[in-house]
Design an enzyme around this catalytic site. Structure first.
Site, PDB file in Angstrom:
ATOM      1  N   GLU A 106     -12.627 -33.281  -1.434  1.00 45.42           N
ATOM      2  CA  GLU A 106     -12.684 -32.081  -2.271  1.00 45.42           C
ATOM      3  C   GLU A 106     -11.292 -31.702  -2.748  1.00 45.42           C
ATOM      4  OE1 GLU A 106     -15.851 -30.183   0.883  1.00 45.42           O
ATOM      5  OE2 GLU A 106     -14.377 -28.895  -0.073  1.00 45.42           O
ATOM      6  N   CYS A 119      -5.348 -27.134  -4.631  1.00 51.05           N
ATOM      7  CA  CYS A 119      -5.456 -27.429  -3.213  1.00 51.05           C
ATOM      8  C   CYS A 119      -6.004 -28.850  -3.093  1.00 51.05           C
ATOM      9  CB  CYS A 119      -6.397 -26.403  -2.579  1.00 51.05           C
ATOM     10  SG  CYS A 119      -6.702 -26.693  -0.852  1.00 51.05           S
ATOM     11  N   CYS A 126     -11.267 -35.341   8.988  1.00 47.70           N
ATOM     12  CA  CYS A 126     -10.051 -34.917   9.699  1.00 47.70           C
ATOM     13  C   CYS A 126     -10.246 -35.165  11.191  1.00 47.70           C
ATOM     14  CB  CYS A 126      -9.781 -33.430   9.452  1.00 47.70           C
ATOM     15  SG  CYS A 126      -8.223 -32.857  10.173  1.00 47.70           S
ATOM     16  N   CYS A 130     -10.209 -28.756  14.703  1.00 47.66           N
ATOM     17  CA  CYS A 130     -10.180 -27.279  14.761  1.00 47.66           C
ATOM     18  C   CYS A 130     -11.635 -26.783  14.755  1.00 47.66           C
ATOM     19  CB  CYS A 130      -9.409 -26.706  13.581  1.00 47.66           C
ATOM     20  SG  CYS A 130      -7.697 -27.316  13.518  1.00 47.66           S
ATOM     21  N   CYS A 133     -13.514 -25.332  11.535  1.00 51.17           N
ATOM     22  CA  CYS A 133     -13.266 -25.961  10.227  1.00 51.17           C
ATOM     23  C   CYS A 133     -14.339 -26.993   9.917  1.00 51.17           C
ATOM     24  CB  CYS A 133     -11.885 -26.611  10.229  1.00 51.17           C
ATOM     25  SG  CYS A 133     -11.502 -27.524   8.724  1.00 51.17           S
ATOM     26  N   GLY A 175      -8.324 -32.853   5.675  1.00 50.61           N
ATOM     27  CA  GLY A 175      -7.423 -33.787   6.341  1.00 50.61           C
ATOM     28  C   GLY A 175      -6.138 -33.148   6.824  1.00 50.61           C
ATOM     29  N   CYS A 349     -11.875 -25.648   2.896  1.00 53.47           N
ATOM     30  CA  CYS A 349     -11.875 -27.107   2.937  1.00 53.47           C
ATOM     31  C   CYS A 349     -13.083 -27.676   3.664  1.00 53.47           C
ATOM     32  CB  CYS A 349     -10.593 -27.611   3.574  1.00 53.47           C
ATOM     33  SG  CYS A 349     -10.209 -26.856   5.141  1.00 53.47           S
TER      34      CYS A 349
HETATM   35  N1  SAH Z   1      -4.873 -29.850   8.407  1.00 50.74           N
HETATM   36  C1  SAH Z   1      -4.031 -28.935   7.702  1.00 50.74           C
HETATM   37  C2  SAH Z   1      -4.496 -28.629   6.280  1.00 50.74           C
HETATM   38  C3  SAH Z   1      -5.965 -28.456   6.006  1.00 50.74           C
HETATM   39  S1  SAH Z   1      -6.744 -26.952   6.493  1.00 50.74           S
HETATM   40  C4  SAH Z   1      -3.880 -27.655   8.497  1.00 50.74           C
HETATM   41  O1  SAH Z   1      -4.451 -27.554   9.574  1.00 50.74           O
HETATM   42  O2  SAH Z   1      -3.145 -26.771   8.071  1.00 50.74           O
HETATM   43  C5  SAH Z   1      -6.082 -25.686   5.477  1.00 50.74           C
HETATM   44  C6  SAH Z   1      -6.196 -24.307   6.109  1.00 50.74           C
HETATM   45  O3  SAH Z   1      -7.563 -23.813   6.039  1.00 50.74           O
HETATM   46  C7  SAH Z   1      -5.816 -24.308   7.591  1.00 50.74           C
HETATM   47  O4  SAH Z   1      -5.010 -23.210   7.886  1.00 50.74           O
HETATM   48  C8  SAH Z   1      -7.181 -24.190   8.242  1.00 50.74           C
HETATM   49  O5  SAH Z   1      -7.090 -23.727   9.533  1.00 50.74           O
HETATM   50  C9  SAH Z   1      -7.913 -23.270   7.291  1.00 50.74           C
HETATM   51  N2  SAH Z   1      -9.374 -23.236   7.480  1.00 50.74           N
HETATM   52  C10 SAH Z   1     -10.164 -24.254   7.870  1.00 50.74           C
HETATM   53  N3  SAH Z   1     -11.456 -23.851   7.972  1.00 50.74           N
HETATM   54  C11 SAH Z   1     -11.489 -22.531   7.643  1.00 50.74           C
HETATM   55  C12 SAH Z   1     -12.519 -21.549   7.569  1.00 50.74           C
HETATM   56  N4  SAH Z   1     -13.781 -21.850   7.843  1.00 50.74           N
HETATM   57  N5  SAH Z   1     -12.177 -20.281   7.209  1.00 50.74           N
HETATM   58  C13 SAH Z   1     -10.894 -19.983   6.907  1.00 50.74           C
HETATM   59  N6  SAH Z   1      -9.877 -20.872   6.946  1.00 50.74           N
HETATM   60  C14 SAH Z   1     -10.154 -22.141   7.329  1.00 50.74           C
END
Ligand code: SAH
Length: 360
Positions: A106, A119, A126, A130, A133, A175, A349
């Site tokens: 995406e 973005c 990934c 987390c 996510c 990722g 993402c």
């Molecule tokens: N892997 C990298 C970049 C991708 S995620 C990182 O961890 O920074 C980009 C951002 O979106 C990160 O801060 C991530 O924690 C956040 N993110 C992921 N899922 C989310 C969600 N459901 N709601 C809000 N932010 C989210």
């Protein structure tokens, strides 16, 4: 409201032509020499692709016809296809790109005043895990190539009228960019180059879960990009729960690597903090976060959790968010609270891909 557009584009190329965007300018010049062509043709070709936004060699009208044909035989400019487009009334546009091997990624264009930010994804899936996510729910398939990263940028640029240019890039799509650092830097070096997209490195941000060894490598790169660290918790135990890679890395080494990055680059650090109801949004967490940020030249970017179908987390109430904010601001932390743009089109993402998979 969602405005899905019809499925776009033709099917992915089934041939084995090379992805030109994977090639460095030097490689192209070598190839041109083999074809008996002068090196300035290379500059012309990049200019057509990055500045004139051309997607077919046949449109490169100042190249000799024979060279256009040779390029056509050897290369493709776009290797993936857009399998879905969504746009929202706030001007956010999201593309789901189907890669030549069937993987899906995406990327998003966000319009905010005069800003035209994109973005971009760095991997298919990934590996960081987390818990809140969507991107990592099924693990990682593979790294994206430099060309696949650049293709996202070019396709989104192509959604702007000719009078507008991209102004900002964030590596915040699917990722972990620091797990694919060489290719991410290869793509970003083209993005910042005047012969590429010409975007100032001050307007390019790499967002990472926080991998200290890779942060140190990034600090040695010749051009400093902005660094954003996805923190999400102010203490070891909670971070290890929300961001499982923290169990291997540890909070203090992440903070120390971030400090070294600031010392090397001079760029203010950003810490991202996704607020999850009743998990990391308590007044105690806010105070601990303020303590962790004290004395550091930072911007804390607080993002309310964007719900992911099937996950049990909650967006905090408005009162909780306000209280969290008041504590940080009261402690003098430089903080930004932002509602994610485009949340109504699953612009967080991994969510669009996920919903499409769920829908079959
Ligand atoms: N892997 C990298 C970049 C991708 S995620 C990182 O961890 O920074 C980009 C951002 O979106 C990160 O801060 C991530 O924690 C956040 N993110 C992921 N899922 C989310 C969600 N459901 N709601 C809000 N932010 C989210």
């Amino acid at each position: 409201m969602i405005h899905p557009l019809p499925l776009a584009d033709s099917p992915p190329p089934t041939d084995d032509r090379q992805h030109l965007l994977d090639w460095s300018p030097e490689m192209l010049v070598d190839w041109l020499a083999e074809q008996g062509q002068r090196s300035f043709r290379g500059k012309q070709i990049w200019h057509w692709i990055f500045r004139q936004r051309v997607t077919e060699f046949s449109a490169m009208s100042d190249l000799p016809a024979g060279l256009r044909e040779a390029l056509e035989t050897q290369f493709v400019i776009y290797r993936g296809t857009v399998s879905r487009e969504e746009n929202s009334p706030d001007g956010t546009e999201k593309l789901l790109i189907r890669l030549a091997d069937g993987g899906e990624i995406e990327c998003v264009l966000l319009r905010d005043g005069v800003r035209r930010s994109i973005c971009v994804s760095s991997q298919v899936g990934c590996a960081m895990g987390c818990v809140f996510c969507a991107s990592g729910l099924d693990g990682v398939d593979r790294n994206l190539t430099r060309g696949e990263i650049l293709e996202q940028m070019l396709r989104l640029q192509g959604h702007l009228p000719a009078t507008e240019r991209l102004s900002h890039i964030v590596m915040m799509g699917m990722g972990e960019p620091l797990a694919n650092l060489d290719r991410v830097l290869g793509a970003l070096d083209v993005a910042r180059s005047p012969a590429g997209l010409g975007i100032s490195p001050r307007r390019i941000t790499i967002s990472t879960v926080g991998l200290p060894v890779a942060i140190d490598r990034l600090a040695k790169h010749q051009v400093p990009f902005n660094l954003a660290v996805s923190l999400h918790a102010p203490n070891e135990a909670l971070r290890s729960r929300l961001v499982p890679i923290n169990r291997k890395v540890g909070l203090a080494p992440v903070m120390e690597a971030a400090d070294r990055y600031f010392a090397a680059s001079g760029r203010r650090l950003t810490f991202e903090y996704v607020l999850l109801g009743d998990l990391n949004d308590t007044p105690a967490c806010a105070r601990q976060l303020a303590g962790l940020m004290r004395g550091r030249p930072v911007l804390v970017n607080v993002i309310p959790y964007n719900p992911v179908a099937g996950l049990p987390y909650q967006t905090p109430s408005a009162a909780r968010i306000a209280e969290f904010r008041a504590i940080l601001e009261g402690a003098g932390v430089n903080v930004q609270f932002r509602q994610r743009k485009g949340s109504e089109i699953d612009a967080a993402c991994g969510q669009l891909r996920r919903n499409r998979q769920a829908a079959g």
